[in-house]
Design a protein around this motif. Structure first.
Motif, short mmCIF file in Angstrom:
data_model
loop_
_atom_site.label_atom_id
_atom_site.label_comp_id
_atom_site.label_asym_id
_atom_site.label_seq_id
_atom_site.Cartn_x
_atom_site.Cartn_y
_atom_site.Cartn_z
N LEU A 117 4.92 66.76 -33.16
CA LEU A 117 4.43 68.13 -33.33
C LEU A 117 4.89 68.71 -34.67
O LEU A 117 6.05 68.61 -35.04
CB LEU A 117 4.94 69.01 -32.18
N VAL A 118 3.95 69.34 -35.36
CA VAL A 118 4.25 70.13 -36.55
C VAL A 118 3.75 71.54 -36.28
O VAL A 118 2.57 71.74 -35.96
CB VAL A 118 3.56 69.56 -37.81
N CYS A 119 4.65 72.51 -36.37
CA CYS A 119 4.29 73.89 -36.04
C CYS A 119 4.62 74.82 -37.20
O CYS A 119 5.75 74.84 -37.69
CB CYS A 119 5.03 74.35 -34.78
N GLY A 120 3.63 75.58 -37.61
CA GLY A 120 3.83 76.63 -38.59
C GLY A 120 3.59 77.98 -37.94
O GLY A 120 2.68 78.13 -37.12
N THR A 131 6.76 83.52 -43.06
CA THR A 131 6.31 82.26 -42.48
C THR A 131 7.49 81.32 -42.28
O THR A 131 8.55 81.49 -42.88
CB THR A 131 5.28 81.56 -43.39
N ALA A 132 7.27 80.32 -41.44
CA ALA A 132 8.30 79.28 -41.23
C ALA A 132 7.63 78.05 -40.65
O ALA A 132 6.59 78.13 -39.98
CB ALA A 132 9.39 79.78 -40.29
N LEU A 133 8.26 76.91 -40.89
CA LEU A 133 7.90 75.66 -40.23
C LEU A 133 8.99 75.36 -39.21
O LEU A 133 10.18 75.34 -39.56
CB LEU A 133 7.79 74.52 -41.24
N LEU A 134 8.61 75.15 -37.96
CA LEU A 134 9.57 74.91 -36.90
C LEU A 134 9.75 73.42 -36.67
O LEU A 134 8.81 72.63 -36.81
CB LEU A 134 9.12 75.59 -35.61
#
Length: 233
Positions: free
Chosen positions: A16-19, A218-221
């Protein structure tokens, strides 16, 4: 308020890649039409080469749905549903300028883009397995309960803001004319997602700054840094 995925979700779906993006100052009178066309053209070119079921972005979500025990051609991620509708109708309905922008980006990138009204979320919001007693409001106004162990966006008040993860958003937190503060969640699992999600997030941030002059964070989790502070409220 924080947004996060549970440890179980990260463990089951390490790809999983979540922004995430938080913005304020949203209004319903913005003109986003010139920004929609390029994403629609990308989708149109890709669909001319073959149906959406062959896209790596869609195949990745179909594998995730199968892992969750869901028939992937009965329950589709939101991006696949948008692409199917676009292939059939050659257009998408206009709902709200920010939703229209999110849908266009979802078409162009073939990944789910959820846009939620922060004022309609109680406490923290977590992508987690349902207990089964949560309340979910459909876009038509009907109330449902998710199945036990179904993946949902759950808040502290026991509301499900999605069903079957990225299959359907809730009418409760859908963006409306009165919406001023939003949380946008972009989730992907295909091989180039680590490049695609940050690029989509940057384009979205730029559009919000240009169209709404909106303050944006913004962030990438990741599994190691899974939480995003939406606001101090």
């Amino acid at each position: 308020m924080h947004f996060r995925h549970s440890r179980e979700i990260w463990s089951s779906f390490p790809e999983l890649v979540c922004g995430v993006l938080h913005a304020t100052g949203i209004t319903p009178d913005a003109d986003v039409q010139p920004r929609l066309t390029p994403y629609a053209e990308v989708a149109r070119r890709r669909l001319a080469a073959g149906p959406e079921g062959g896209f790596p972005e869609v195949r990745a979500w179909r594998r995730a749905f199968a892992t969750m025990g869901l028939p992937p051609t009965r329950y589709r991620c939101a991006a696949e549903s948008l692409l199917r509708r676009f292939r059939r109708d050659e257009t998408l309905p206009r709902l709200h300028p920010l939703v229209d922008l999110g849908n266009a980006m979802s078409l162009g990138y073939a990944v789910p883009v959820a846009v939620l009204d922060v004022a309609r979320i109680s406490g923290d919001l977590e992508v987690q397995h349902a207990k089964g007693d949560e309340h979910y409001l459909t876009l038509s106004g009907a109330e449902e309960h998710p199945e036990p162990d179904e993946v949902i966006f759950a808040d502290a008040a026991g509301r499900a803001h999605s069903r079957r993860w990225t299959h359907r958003q809730s009418g409760w937190s859908a963006v409306r004319d009165s919406t001023a503060e939003v949380l946008i969640v972009v989730e992907a699992m295909h091989g180039s997602a680590p490049d695609d999600v940050p690029r989509l997030l940057a384009e979205l941030e730029s559009a919000l700054a240009d169209v709404w002059s909106a303050p944006v964070r913004t962030a990438l989790l990741t599994a190691e840094a899974p939480s995003f502070e939406v606001s101090s409220a």
